[in-house]
Structures are given as C-alpha cells and as structure tokens.
Design a protein around this motif. Structure first.
Motif, PDB file in Angstrom:
ATOM      1  N   CYS A  77     -60.224 -42.658   9.714  1.00  0.00           N
ATOM      2  CA  CYS A  77     -59.745 -41.484  10.445  1.00  0.00           C
ATOM      3  C   CYS A  77     -60.843 -40.998  11.361  1.00  0.00           C
ATOM      4  O   CYS A  77     -61.996 -40.834  10.930  1.00  0.00           O
ATOM      5  CB  CYS A  77     -59.330 -40.384   9.470  1.00  0.00           C
ATOM      6  SG  CYS A  77     -58.858 -38.830  10.259  1.00  0.00           S
ATOM      7  N   SER A  78     -60.492 -40.738  12.617  1.00  0.00           N
ATOM      8  CA  SER A  78     -61.489 -40.289  13.604  1.00  0.00           C
ATOM      9  C   SER A  78     -61.634 -38.774  13.662  1.00  0.00           C
ATOM     10  O   SER A  78     -62.345 -38.249  14.525  1.00  0.00           O
ATOM     11  CB  SER A  78     -61.103 -40.824  14.993  1.00  0.00           C
ATOM     12  OG  SER A  78     -59.796 -40.390  15.354  1.00  0.00           O
ATOM     13  N   GLY A  79     -60.976 -38.055  12.742  1.00  0.00           N
ATOM     14  CA  GLY A  79     -61.102 -36.601  12.698  1.00  0.00           C
ATOM     15  C   GLY A  79     -59.997 -35.913  13.459  1.00  0.00           C
ATOM     16  O   GLY A  79     -58.934 -36.477  13.709  1.00  0.00           O
ATOM     17  N   ALA A 127     -64.726 -40.161  10.442  1.00  0.00           N
ATOM     18  CA  ALA A 127     -65.511 -39.143  11.122  1.00  0.00           C
ATOM     19  C   ALA A 127     -64.860 -37.772  11.046  1.00  0.00           C
ATOM     20  O   ALA A 127     -63.640 -37.647  10.918  1.00  0.00           O
ATOM     21  CB  ALA A 127     -65.691 -39.528  12.596  1.00  0.00           C
ATOM     22  N   GLY A 128     -65.699 -36.738  11.146  1.00  0.00           N
ATOM     23  CA  GLY A 128     -65.207 -35.370  11.187  1.00  0.00           C
ATOM     24  C   GLY A 128     -64.336 -35.050   9.993  1.00  0.00           C
ATOM     25  O   GLY A 128     -64.745 -35.213   8.841  1.00  0.00           O
ATOM     26  N   ALA A 129     -63.125 -34.585  10.262  1.00  0.00           N
ATOM     27  CA  ALA A 129     -62.204 -34.260   9.185  1.00  0.00           C
ATOM     28  C   ALA A 129     -61.838 -35.489   8.359  1.00  0.00           C
ATOM     29  O   ALA A 129     -61.485 -35.370   7.186  1.00  0.00           O
ATOM     30  CB  ALA A 129     -60.942 -33.619   9.752  1.00  0.00           C
ATOM     31  N   GLY A 130     -61.927 -36.678   8.952  1.00  0.00           N
ATOM     32  CA  GLY A 130     -61.718 -37.894   8.176  1.00  0.00           C
ATOM     33  C   GLY A 130     -62.789 -38.063   7.123  1.00  0.00           C
ATOM     34  O   GLY A 130     -62.512 -38.436   5.980  1.00  0.00           O
ATOM     35  N   ALA A 131     -64.032 -37.788   7.492  1.00  0.00           N
ATOM     36  CA  ALA A 131     -65.126 -37.839   6.520  1.00  0.00           C
ATOM     37  C   ALA A 131     -64.929 -36.796   5.431  1.00  0.00           C
ATOM     38  O   ALA A 131     -65.242 -37.030   4.259  1.00  0.00           O
ATOM     39  CB  ALA A 131     -66.465 -37.633   7.226  1.00  0.00           C
ATOM     40  N   THR A 148     -69.386 -43.529   8.568  1.00  0.00           N
ATOM     41  CA  THR A 148     -69.012 -42.167   8.202  1.00  0.00           C
ATOM     42  C   THR A 148     -69.908 -41.187   8.929  1.00  0.00           C
ATOM     43  O   THR A 148     -71.132 -41.312   8.887  1.00  0.00           O
ATOM     44  CB  THR A 148     -69.138 -41.963   6.682  1.00  0.00           C
ATOM     45  OG1 THR A 148     -68.262 -42.880   6.008  1.00  0.00           O
ATOM     46  CG2 THR A 148     -68.789 -40.543   6.296  1.00  0.00           C
ATOM     47  N   ALA A 149     -69.306 -40.207   9.572  1.00  0.00           N
ATOM     48  CA  ALA A 149     -70.084 -39.231  10.332  1.00  0.00           C
ATOM     49  C   ALA A 149     -69.435 -37.856  10.239  1.00  0.00           C
ATOM     50  O   ALA A 149     -68.238 -37.712  10.486  1.00  0.00           O
ATOM     51  CB  ALA A 149     -70.210 -39.655  11.797  1.00  0.00           C
ATOM     52  N   PHE A 150     -70.247 -36.867   9.889  1.00  0.00           N
ATOM     53  CA  PHE A 150     -69.818 -35.474   9.886  1.00  0.00           C
ATOM     54  C   PHE A 150     -70.213 -34.899  11.251  1.00  0.00           C
ATOM     55  O   PHE A 150     -71.312 -34.384  11.437  1.00  0.00           O
ATOM     56  CB  PHE A 150     -70.474 -34.733   8.715  1.00  0.00           C
ATOM     57  CG  PHE A 150     -70.040 -35.269   7.382  1.00  0.00           C
ATOM     58  CD1 PHE A 150     -69.007 -34.671   6.676  1.00  0.00           C
ATOM     59  CD2 PHE A 150     -70.661 -36.401   6.831  1.00  0.00           C
ATOM     60  CE1 PHE A 150     -68.595 -35.174   5.448  1.00  0.00           C
ATOM     61  CE2 PHE A 150     -70.252 -36.901   5.605  1.00  0.00           C
ATOM     62  CZ  PHE A 150     -69.213 -36.294   4.912  1.00  0.00           C
ATOM     63  N   LEU A 151     -69.300 -35.005  12.189  1.00  0.00           N
ATOM     64  CA  LEU A 151     -69.604 -34.854  13.614  1.00  0.00           C
ATOM     65  C   LEU A 151     -69.646 -33.419  14.126  1.00  0.00           C
ATOM     66  O   LEU A 151     -69.835 -33.219  15.329  1.00  0.00           O
ATOM     67  CB  LEU A 151     -68.547 -35.606  14.441  1.00  0.00           C
ATOM     68  CG  LEU A 151     -68.544 -37.132  14.351  1.00  0.00           C
ATOM     69  CD1 LEU A 151     -67.344 -37.681  15.106  1.00  0.00           C
ATOM     70  CD2 LEU A 151     -69.835 -37.700  14.920  1.00  0.00           C
ATOM     71  N   PHE A 152     -69.510 -32.451  13.268  1.00  0.00           N
ATOM     72  CA  PHE A 152     -69.273 -31.083  13.728  1.00  0.00           C
ATOM     73  C   PHE A 152     -70.378 -30.565  14.645  1.00  0.00           C
ATOM     74  O   PHE A 152     -70.117 -29.904  15.646  1.00  0.00           O
ATOM     75  CB  PHE A 152     -69.081 -30.173  12.515  1.00  0.00           C
ATOM     76  CG  PHE A 152     -68.078 -30.722  11.547  1.00  0.00           C
ATOM     77  CD1 PHE A 152     -66.735 -30.782  11.875  1.00  0.00           C
ATOM     78  CD2 PHE A 152     -68.477 -31.246  10.321  1.00  0.00           C
ATOM     79  CE1 PHE A 152     -65.806 -31.334  10.999  1.00  0.00           C
ATOM     80  CE2 PHE A 152     -67.562 -31.786   9.436  1.00  0.00           C
ATOM     81  CZ  PHE A 152     -66.219 -31.829   9.782  1.00  0.00           C
ATOM     82  N   THR A 153     -71.620 -30.897  14.328  1.00  0.00           N
ATOM     83  CA  THR A 153     -72.720 -30.419  15.167  1.00  0.00           C
ATOM     84  C   THR A 153     -72.682 -31.038  16.562  1.00  0.00           C
ATOM     85  O   THR A 153     -73.181 -30.459  17.525  1.00  0.00           O
ATOM     86  CB  THR A 153     -74.076 -30.721  14.487  1.00  0.00           C
ATOM     87  OG1 THR A 153     -75.126 -30.095  15.219  1.00  0.00           O
ATOM     88  CG2 THR A 153     -74.346 -32.214  14.423  1.00  0.00           C
ATOM     89  N   SER A 183     -77.518 -33.814  11.765  1.00  0.00           N
ATOM     90  CA  SER A 183     -77.611 -34.821  12.824  1.00  0.00           C
ATOM     91  C   SER A 183     -76.254 -35.274  13.348  1.00  0.00           C
ATOM     92  O   SER A 183     -76.110 -35.624  14.520  1.00  0.00           O
ATOM     93  CB  SER A 183     -78.376 -36.053  12.329  1.00  0.00           C
ATOM     94  OG  SER A 183     -77.613 -36.760  11.351  1.00  0.00           O
ATOM     95  N   GLY A 184     -75.256 -35.302  12.472  1.00  0.00           N
ATOM     96  CA  GLY A 184     -73.967 -35.863  12.847  1.00  0.00           C
ATOM     97  C   GLY A 184     -73.990 -37.372  12.997  1.00  0.00           C
ATOM     98  O   GLY A 184     -73.052 -37.973  13.521  1.00  0.00           O
ATOM     99  N   ARG A 185     -75.060 -38.014  12.532  1.00  0.00           N
ATOM    100  CA  ARG A 185     -75.198 -39.463  12.710  1.00  0.00           C
ATOM    101  C   ARG A 185     -74.244 -40.224  11.814  1.00  0.00           C
ATOM    102  O   ARG A 185     -73.687 -39.695  10.854  1.00  0.00           O
ATOM    103  CB  ARG A 185     -76.638 -39.902  12.399  1.00  0.00           C
ATOM    104  CG  ARG A 185     -77.014 -39.900  10.920  1.00  0.00           C
ATOM    105  CD  ARG A 185     -78.417 -40.488  10.728  1.00  0.00           C
ATOM    106  NE  ARG A 185     -78.837 -40.540   9.330  1.00  0.00           N
ATOM    107  CZ  ARG A 185     -78.555 -41.548   8.504  1.00  0.00           C
ATOM    108  NH1 ARG A 185     -77.818 -42.574   8.922  1.00  0.00           N
ATOM    109  NH2 ARG A 185     -78.998 -41.541   7.265  1.00  0.00           N
TER     110      ARG A 185
END
Length: 279
Positions: A77-79, A127-131, A148-153, A183-185
């Motif tokens: 999921c891309s968020g 990523a994002g909400a997918g993570a 996997t990336a928590f992209l919020f920042t 980092s959102g990495r």
C-alpha cells in the motif's frame, strides 16, 4: 453463544462484498486485498472507512478466526492517495481535518480491538498509512524487496500519525522508531527482518502462501485464547508489572473454563492432537 445473546452479538460475513477492496474467506481465514495495483494500492476516504467498519464488524464474527491483509500487483500500500486525499485535505477546515485524522486512527483501533490475529503480507511499497496498517497487524511476513516508509515528515507532517509513536517503538525499539519517523526513509526487507519489523522473510512467490498458512495455523488453534492473548498484549502496555500479572491471572483462569482447554487435556491424555473449536 447462548441463542438469547446471539442477536446483535454475532454476525456472519456470508455474502459480504466490500466496494473498495477485495474480501475472500478461505476456511476460517479472511483475506483482505487492497486492489488498486495501478497506483500501488493507495487508500481513499472511502476505503479507510470501509476497512474500519470491517475490522469493527469482525468483533462479532465467529467463523473468521484469523486475517491476512495484502496488496495486489506486487505492492502492499502506498498510503493515502495524493489526489483523492492529500489534495482535498489542504482545503479543509480544522473540524473536518480532525474528523479525518480521527477516522484514520479508528482504523488502527479497530484492527487492534478485533479478536482475530492479523497477518500482514508485505511486498514492494509499504508506505504512509500502508506502513501504519502493517504496524497495526499482529504479525508481518515480507520480502527482501519490500520497502516500508513512514512518510509523514516528507509531506510536512509529524511522525505521530495513527498511533505510530506508541506502536512502532514497541515493535522495533525507541531509537529505530525515531530513525524511521524523523527521516521518512525506506526500511528494506532484510534490514526490517533484522530489526524485528518483519517476523518472517520469504521469496515473493511464497509471500501469500506463507501468510495464509501461518494464519491457518493460528485459526486452527484455540481462538478464544488467541483473542485473549491479543487483548492482553494490547492492554498491558499501560499496566505496571504487578497489574499485568494480575490481569493475566484472571485471563488465564477464564481460559481454563473453556471447552478448548478440556479438549486439549483429553487429547493429550489420549495421545491425540486436539481439535479446537473456539469455545
């Protein structure tokens, strides 16, 4: 359940056909597939709400004893969809924004509150909400090519989204969670497995079979007791050790009243494998 209590407390998913993702039931395992592969399976306002409602409903469903969640087309999921969610959010008032963020958080609450253990099958982009959905699951199977990336920042938001600052440190530790949330990495599959983010690492072609087999093993177990374990894992975060020990004493005594506990003893005495029924 006593027939006098069944009304309003037990539901069936027979004929359930969601509009914004796919649902299949294979035996006692329910399979959720995020199905927008051309966009790497992003979420929309509607899919957030429909997923929330499904996981809430699962609290009242007996025939489903474990859940697998996956994405179609080689990505998880891309968020949140950039055009269908992010764009509209920039024009919303504060009350509407708060309604949205509370709705997304309610999805996580529903996933943690449903009694069925959830296995996330993670491939490609997560990523994002997918993570967050992967994080809210109980177990994670992934591939080396998963990212996997928590992209919020990266979009000017805080990493504290949908419970990330509470849940993620309990999975990978405070320092590693801080790394990802600041980092959102992207966290690759092998690194994620080493960190404990992924419980199992498999080849892409084995991802869904592994996740379904694992969920099937869980579903074949004592589902009432599994639900108790899930509840205790969640509730004990806010307890001291003495409180947790007392809560587990009560939980285990309740489980000792189940027929599954008696079935296990009788099977052991007869040198047979117990067949659990969840009561």
């Amino acid at each position: 359940m006593n027939p006098h209590l069944s009304s309003g407390n037990r539901q069936s998913l027979a004929g359930y056909a969601p509009q914004h993702f796919l649902w299949q039931q294979q035996g006692a395992v329910g399979l959720v597939t995020l199905n927008r592969p051309e966009r790497k399976n992003p979420l929309t306002f509607e899919s957030y709400a429909e997923l929330r409602d499904l996981f809430r409903r699962l609290s009242y469903v007996d025939e489903v004893k474990a859940i697998v969640i996956q994405g179609a087309g080689g990505n998880f999921c891309s968020g949140g969809d950039v055009h269908e969610i992010i764009g509209p959010l920039t024009a919303m008032s504060m009350p509407d924004l708060l309604a949205f963020t509370r709705m997304t958080g309610d999805l996580v609450k529903a996933m943690r509150a449903c009694p069925q253990p959830i296995v996330a099958a993670i491939d490609g982009v997560c990523a994002g909400a997918g993570a967050i959905m992967a994080m809210a699951s109980d177990l994670r199977v992934g591939t080396a090519r998963s990212k996997t990336a928590f992209l919020f920042t990266r979009v000017g938001l805080a990493g504290c989204d949908m419970g990330a600052c509470a849940l993620l440190p309990r999975i990978v530790g405070q320092g590693r969670a801080s790394d990802l949330l600041y980092s959102g990495r992207s966290l690759g599959g092998e690194e994620g497995h080493g960190w404990g983010w992924l419980n199992r690492l498999v080849e892409p072609e084995q991802l869904l079979p592994e996740a379904m087999a694992w969920a099937g093993e869980i579903a074949a177990g004592p589902s009432f007791a599994h639900a108790m374990t899930k509840r205790m894992l969640h509730q004990e975060w806010a307890m001291g050790v003495d409180e947790a020990i007392e809560a587990e004493a009560q939980a285990q005594a309740i489980c000792m009243m189940t027929q599954d506990f008696h079935r296990a003893y009788e099977a052991f005495a007869a040198r047979q494998k117990p067949v659990f029924q969840g009561d």
